[in-house]
Design a protein around this motif. Structure first.
Motif, PDB file in Angstrom:
ATOM      1  N   VAL A 112      38.528  33.518  48.197  1.00 42.78           N
ATOM      2  CA  VAL A 112      39.360  32.469  47.605  1.00 42.78           C
ATOM      3  C   VAL A 112      39.042  31.137  48.282  1.00 42.78           C
ATOM      4  O   VAL A 112      39.228  30.999  49.487  1.00 42.78           O
ATOM      5  N   GLN A 113      38.557  30.190  47.508  1.00 42.67           N
ATOM      6  CA  GLN A 113      38.289  28.849  48.034  1.00 42.67           C
ATOM      7  C   GLN A 113      39.409  27.874  47.706  1.00 42.67           C
ATOM      8  O   GLN A 113      39.587  26.874  48.394  1.00 42.67           O
ATOM      9  N   VAL A 114      40.142  28.157  46.634  1.00 42.10           N
ATOM     10  CA  VAL A 114      41.251  27.317  46.199  1.00 42.10           C
ATOM     11  C   VAL A 114      42.416  28.224  45.824  1.00 42.10           C
ATOM     12  O   VAL A 114      42.232  29.174  45.066  1.00 42.10           O
ATOM     13  N   GLN A 115      43.587  27.977  46.357  1.00 36.28           N
ATOM     14  CA  GLN A 115      44.776  28.731  45.999  1.00 36.28           C
ATOM     15  C   GLN A 115      45.656  27.885  45.094  1.00 36.28           C
ATOM     16  O   GLN A 115      45.824  26.681  45.319  1.00 36.28           O
TER      17      GLN A 115
ATOM     18  N   ALA B 284      34.617  27.046  42.131  1.00 39.65           N
ATOM     19  CA  ALA B 284      35.646  27.675  42.959  1.00 39.65           C
ATOM     20  C   ALA B 284      36.380  28.778  42.212  1.00 39.65           C
ATOM     21  O   ALA B 284      37.223  29.462  42.801  1.00 39.65           O
TER      22      ALA B 284
ATOM     23  N   THR C  15      43.157  32.381  42.886  1.00 39.00           N
ATOM     24  CA  THR C  15      42.601  31.073  42.564  1.00 39.00           C
ATOM     25  C   THR C  15      43.286  30.451  41.357  1.00 39.00           C
ATOM     26  O   THR C  15      43.337  29.217  41.229  1.00 39.00           O
ATOM     27  N   ASN C  16      43.825  31.287  40.476  1.00 39.31           N
ATOM     28  CA  ASN C  16      44.442  30.811  39.234  1.00 39.31           C
ATOM     29  C   ASN C  16      45.877  31.302  39.104  1.00 39.31           C
ATOM     30  O   ASN C  16      46.347  31.630  38.008  1.00 39.31           O
TER      31      ASN C  16
ATOM     32  N   SER D 294      40.727  37.985  43.776  1.00 39.21           N
ATOM     33  CA  SER D 294      40.132  36.685  44.109  1.00 39.21           C
ATOM     34  C   SER D 294      40.399  35.655  43.018  1.00 39.21           C
ATOM     35  O   SER D 294      40.862  34.533  43.291  1.00 39.21           O
TER      36      SER D 294
ATOM     37  N   ARG E 138      38.100  28.295  39.189  1.00 40.98           N
ATOM     38  CA  ARG E 138      39.221  27.825  38.374  1.00 40.98           C
ATOM     39  C   ARG E 138      38.918  28.004  36.891  1.00 40.98           C
ATOM     40  O   ARG E 138      37.825  27.688  36.404  1.00 40.98           O
TER      41      ARG E 138
END
Length: 239
Positions: free
Chosen positions: A170-173, A17, A152-153, A148, A19
């Motif tokens: 972005v799959q994880v915010q 994802a 995510t980070n 992106s 990270r």
């Protein structure tokens, strides 16, 4: 016999994802002197760190990670911010994609995320990074990558400086980085309506602290707008 089917309810690997494992920490190696330095991490397309004069490695220092555009390289994108780094006293790291552009643009997070983790760890081993002033920046594909990966980070990155980005994936915010988004109104390569204006609307709707600047120009970063972005990044550093 155990089933080989993929469990659709299994959690997504955070590395896939996008990270990062990196976290700022106390340095363990000697600081590098002023100038440009290849970090010696990779045989080809090594990451480059620009160190300004008079950096005290024992004091928190701002860091900008600058991503090149598609088909580019570190030396090509460094002029976007290197003069500001020297004048304003922040570290400037320019990683390089393993292939002509960033893995996220081609297929998804992979070797470039891993290489970035290694480069950030090497910088943190030599300088005390200020976690309140750690920015991802980039132009074109590099802007898309900065946006992106930064969203995510956002619990690790404090600011995003994004120029002429074509997309955000972005799959994880995580976290809430402050964002400076800019785009030329005469960009014929990446039309502003389908990119920056759409991104700005989505980011504002999601509640991000966004500074959005349109300028009269083609698919190229604007030096005056870049100077605004640097002020945005360092505005409260001496506060």
């Amino acid at each position: 016999m155990a089933s080989s089917a993929i469990d659709p309810t299994a959690p997504l690997d955070p590395r896939l994802a996008g990270r990062l494992a990196f976290l700022p920490r106390l340095p363990t190696k000697p600081a590098l002197p002023p100038g440009r330095h290849a970090l010696g991490l990779f045989e080809t397309r090594d990451a480059i760190l620009c160190v300004p004069d008079h950096v005290d490695p024992r004091l928190p220092t701002p860091l900008v990670v600058l991503f090149h555009g598609g088909g580019g390289h570190a030396e090509k994108i460094l002029p976007m911010l290197e003069g500001h780094a020297k004048a304003r006293g922040f570290l400037l790291l320019a990683p390089q994609s393993l292939y002509p552009t960033w893995d996220l643009v081609i297929v998804g997070n992979g070797p470039d995320r891993e290489r970035l983790d290694q480069a950030l760890a090497e910088v943190a081993d030599r300088f005390l990074i200020d976690p309140r002033h750690l920015a991802f920046a980039g132009h074109s594909d590099g802007g898309s990558y900065a946006l992106s990966l930064g969203l995510t980070n956002g619990d690790r990155v404090s600011h995003l400086i994004v120029s002429s980005a074509g997309f955000m994936s972005v799959q994880v915010q995580a976290g809430a980085p402050k964002i400076f988004l800019s785009h030329g109104t005469r960009d014929e390569q990446i039309g502003i309506d389908r990119s920056a204006r759409t991104h700005a609307r989505l980011l504002k709707g999601a509640g991000y602290d966004l500074t959005y600047v349109e300028y009269d120009g083609p698919h190229a970063y604007n030096p005056d707008v870049v100077a605004q972005a640097v002020n945005f990044f360092l505005g409260d550093f001496f506060a």
